[in-house]
Every structure is written in structure tokens, then in C-alpha cells.
Design an enzyme around this catalytic site. Structure first.
Site, mmCIF file in Angstrom:
data_model
loop_
_atom_site.group_PDB
_atom_site.id
_atom_site.type_symbol
_atom_site.label_atom_id
_atom_site.label_comp_id
_atom_site.label_asym_id
_atom_site.label_seq_id
_atom_site.Cartn_x
_atom_site.Cartn_y
_atom_site.Cartn_z
ATOM 1 C CD GLU A 50 -0.796 3.274 0.635
ATOM 2 O OE1 GLU A 50 -1.119 2.392 1.259
ATOM 3 O OE2 GLU A 50 -1.103 3.923 -0.483
ATOM 4 N NE ARG A 54 0.849 -3.564 4.602
ATOM 5 C CZ ARG A 54 1.158 -3.719 3.350
ATOM 6 N NH1 ARG A 54 2.563 -4.337 3.182
ATOM 7 N NH2 ARG A 54 0.621 -3.576 2.112
ATOM 8 C CE LYS A 137 -3.525 -0.250 -2.313
ATOM 9 N NZ LYS A 137 -3.020 -0.390 -0.896
#
Length: 218
Positions: A50, A54, A137
Site C-alpha cells: 500500500e 503522502r 480499515k
């Protein structure tokens, strides 16, 4: 038959990503590190990643890892519909969001890409179910109640499975994986940002292999 996450990704990418029960959460500052990182993860026995959105290098990193092949690549920390567009254009097979955004979920569906949104409360889980989502999640896991909170949510929502992420280390794996409601654990300890920046991919392979062994033991 090849049963690695990357091979299984031809079907349901979320199911494939959670097959190994561990999803590396990667922050890449330089897209040039993406391909060797993919090699290191595969060598460690965990061909899935993943890549978090960012940093400015995220989309190029997803593209590089996808082009390399052999690794199931998703985009994480996706906050907006525009970022979904960028992730899918780069080749991401699944999208992960820290929270539950209808706009993100709907854009993922428009693209036909799997989505794993975050939820840590009963209200958020119920909202996700209303959107037809059953794998979520759980973020930030450590500060949102950890295994006890997931176990509590599992009682009223028996069909929901969680991927706890955030503040989880190798010593926490067994406690999370012992829960029936946990599909997999997301973590970054096997892909430390400083080791990647230093080009120490041998360390990544060692840490990944150790993580895979811990999952097997759990």
C-alpha cells in the site's frame, strides 16, 4: 497454481491483498526506490504494498511498482476523488482511505477499483455497510482501542472484517490476527522510511521475511 497476493489480484484485489494477512504500508520519497522496494518485498515473501499518497512521489512510485509486475500495488491515504483518479491512472489495483468518504468510495466504483475505507466506530461501520462495504480499515488501531475495540465491534457486525493499521508493530501481530474479525494487519515496520531512503533494501527483505514468519507462527 500461483497463490501469491499478486497472482490472486486478478480477482478481488482486497481479498488478494489480505491473503498474506499482512499489508506493508509504504511511504516513498523518491520514485526511483519503488522498483527495488518491490523486489525486496517479493524476496521477503510479501508481494503486496500500500503506497501512501503522502508524498509527491506517490503516483510515480505506484506506476513504477505496477510496471515492474509481480507485486499487488494499492494506493493509501487517498482522501479525495481526484486522488482516486491519480491512483487509478498510475495503476493502483486498490485504494485505501483513512476514513469513510462517500466521494472516494463512489469514485472508486466509477473506476471499477476496490476500496478499503477506514472506520473505528459503530456509526462509521454501519455507514460503510449502507455503502455495501464489508472489509474496512481500522485506523488508527493502537489509539482507537486496539484488539479489544475490534472484538467489541465484531459482535454487532459479524459480517464485517477489519484491517487494523496504525501503531502496530511485530510484537502486536498475534493479538490482532487471533481475532476472527481481522482479515489482515497493515504495518510499516518492515518498510522503514529511513532504510528505504538509504537504499538499504536488504534490510527491508530481512524485516519482511521476519514479518512473514511471525504471521505464519501466529
Amino acid at each position: 497454481m500461483d497463490t501469491t497476493p499478486a497472482a490472486a489480484g486478478a480477482g478481488d484485489p482486497i481479498a488478494a491483498a489480505t491473503t498474506a494477512r499482512l499489508v506493508p504500508v509504504v511511504v516513498l520519497d523518491d520514485a526511483a526506490h519503488a522498483a527495488p522496494l518491490a523486489d525486496a518485498l517479493a524476496a521477503g515473501g510479501l508481494p503486496v504494498a500500500e503506497v501512501t499518497f503522502r508524498t509527491p512521489a506517490a503516483a510515480d512510485a505506484v506506476r513504477a511498482m505496477t510496471d515492474r509486475g509481480g507485486v499487488l500495488v494499492g494506493a493509501g491515504t487517498v482522501l479525495t476523488a481526484r486522488q482516486v483518479d491519480e491512483a487509478v491512472a498510475a495503476g493502483a489495483r486498490f485504494v485505501v482511505s483513512p476514513g469513510l468518504s462517500r466521494a472516494v468510495v463512489e469514485r472508486c466504483r466509477e473506476h471499477g477499483v476496490a476500496v478499503l475505507p477506514g472506520a473505528v466506530t459503530a456509526t462509521e461501520v454501519q455507514a460503510a455497510l449502507e455503502l455495501g462495504l464489508e472489509v474496512l480499515k481500522f485506523f488508527p488501531a493502537a489509539t482507537s482501542g486496539g484488539p479489544a475495540a475490534i472484538a467489541a465491534l465484531g459482535a454487532p457486525f459479524p459480517g464485517v472484517r477489519f484491517v487494523p493499521t496504525g501503531g502496530i508493530g511485530p510484537d502486536d501481530l498475534a493479538r490482532y490476527l487471533a481475532l476472527p474479525a481481522v482479515a489482515a494487519v497493515g504495518g510499516s515496520w518492515m518498510v522503514p522510511r529511513d532504510r528505504i531512503a538509504a537504499g538499504d533494501f536488504a534490510a527491508v527483505t530481512r524485516l519482511t521475511a521476519d514479518a512473514v514468519a511471525r504471521v505464519a507462527a501466529a
